[in-house]
Design a protein around this motif. Structure first.
Motif: not given
Length: 350
Positions: A165-171, A226-230
């Motif tokens: 989750a942190m890696r995604i929000t690092n964007l 949902d799609y980003v996590m997938l």
């Protein structure tokens, strides 16, 4: 400073292996100490280039640093080969080394060696550096305490889930980091020329530009979480989409807090900045200790937002006192950013 940190890692690596029940972790930490020495040289080169208000070397070196591990992982993913953690650590070292070489190519013309040791400047740099080092160390710890505590209090898999989750929000950190690179040398220069009055405008304008870029990207990630996590993770992480959304809320406070550290450091108030960073680390530790115990993985996300809100109000008071900063002005600059940007693009293409 890098040598001291490397020695600490070598000493504490066996303890880390026992704490997280990992045989490979001590080996990884021992190898990773090489990056501290190399990164010290890289940071010095980047600072020299940025002091001349040039940023190409910094940009290309940052890309190289991330590209080397990326292609290593991509190669193994496409060929369905397992990734060994020791090899990944070695590849990371190679990436830092490549970044240092690239940065040197852009910076060597600015580098000057003196045969005379200026002890006055050594004292000034040491007095500034001791706080900068402590700030960096505290920032690094506060940014990873939650994952370390999840690993020790729950499990390594819980730490891994939170890391995804942190890696995604690092964007959303991309505009913050980019602006920080530009603001520090600019604010230092303006502070020397115009004093505290210049810091108010630089802070409010830089935060406004960050918000203008950050809010749409954060909103996109929030809506399509949902799609980003997938896509980025996999279907097995879908139940943790609420975790991602909570952490995304934190991104709205990050520009205010992060840029406050930049302007405090550039105006010579490193001691105040140090106290604020240490306070952040302490709050992160205490809040995670309580929240993880009550809410598990979600508790780490709640703690992240909780600490950011507290530090937002503390930062507001400090910057109001020293620079008379208005925390609503950045939103005015953020709204004004879009027509200004569009006007510049149309003018360039005319």
């Amino acid at each position: 400073m890098a040598s001291i940190l490397a020695i600490l890692f070598l000493i504490l690596s066996p303890l880390a292996g026992e704490l997280w029940s990992s045989d490979v972790l001590p080996q990884m930490l021992n190898l990773y100490t090489a990056t501290f020495i190399i990164s010290g040289i890289l940071s010095e080169l980047n600072c020299i280039e940025q002091a001349h208000l040039q940023f190409k070397g910094t940009s290309f070196s940052a890309i190289a640093k991330q590209t080397v591990p990326f292609f290593y992982i991509l190669y193994h993913y496409l060929h369905e080969q397992p990734i060994h953690l020791i090899d990944l650590t070695l590849v990371t070292i190679v990436g830092v080394l490549a970044a240092t070489c690239i940065s040197f190519l852009f910076t060597y013309r600015y580098v000057r060696f003196s045969k005379v040791i200026d002890f006055i400047w050594i004292k000034k740099i040491f007095n500034f550096g001791k706080y900068s080092f402590a700030i960096w160390l505290s920032t690094m710890l506060s940014g990873s305490i939650d994952q370390m505590m999840l690993g020790s209090m729950l499990s390594t898999s819980a730490s891994g889930i939170f890391n995804v989750a942190m890696r995604i929000t690092n964007l959303t950190d991309i505009p913050i980091n980019s602006m920080s690179t530009i603001v520090f040398p600019q604010s230092s220069k303006r502070y020397e020329e115009d004093g505290d009055s210049s810091i108010k405008y630089i802070y409010e304008r830089s935060v406004g530009v960050i918000l203008a870029v950050l809010v749409p990207s954060a909103l996109f990630l929030f809506i399509f979480a949902d799609y980003v996590m997938l896509i980025i993770a996999s279907a097995k992480y879908q139940e943790f989409v609420p975790l991602l959304r909570i952490i995304l809320v934190n991104s709205l406070f990050a520009p205010y807090v992060r840029q406050s550290g930049i302007v405090l450091a550039s105006s010579g108030r490193t001691r105040i900045n140090f106290y604020m960073v240490v306070l952040t680390a302490v709050l992160v530790f205490l809040s995670n200790l309580v929240f993880i115990k009550h809410w598990g993985i979600m508790g780490a996300a709640y703690a992240t937002v909780f600490v950011s809100i507290i530090m937002f109000f503390i930062t507001r008071s400090v910057l109001k006192k020293y620079f008379n900063v208005n925390f609503l002005h950045p939103w005015i600059y953020a709204v004004a950013f879009y027509p200004e940007f569009l006007k510049k693009m149309l003018k360039r293409n005319a």
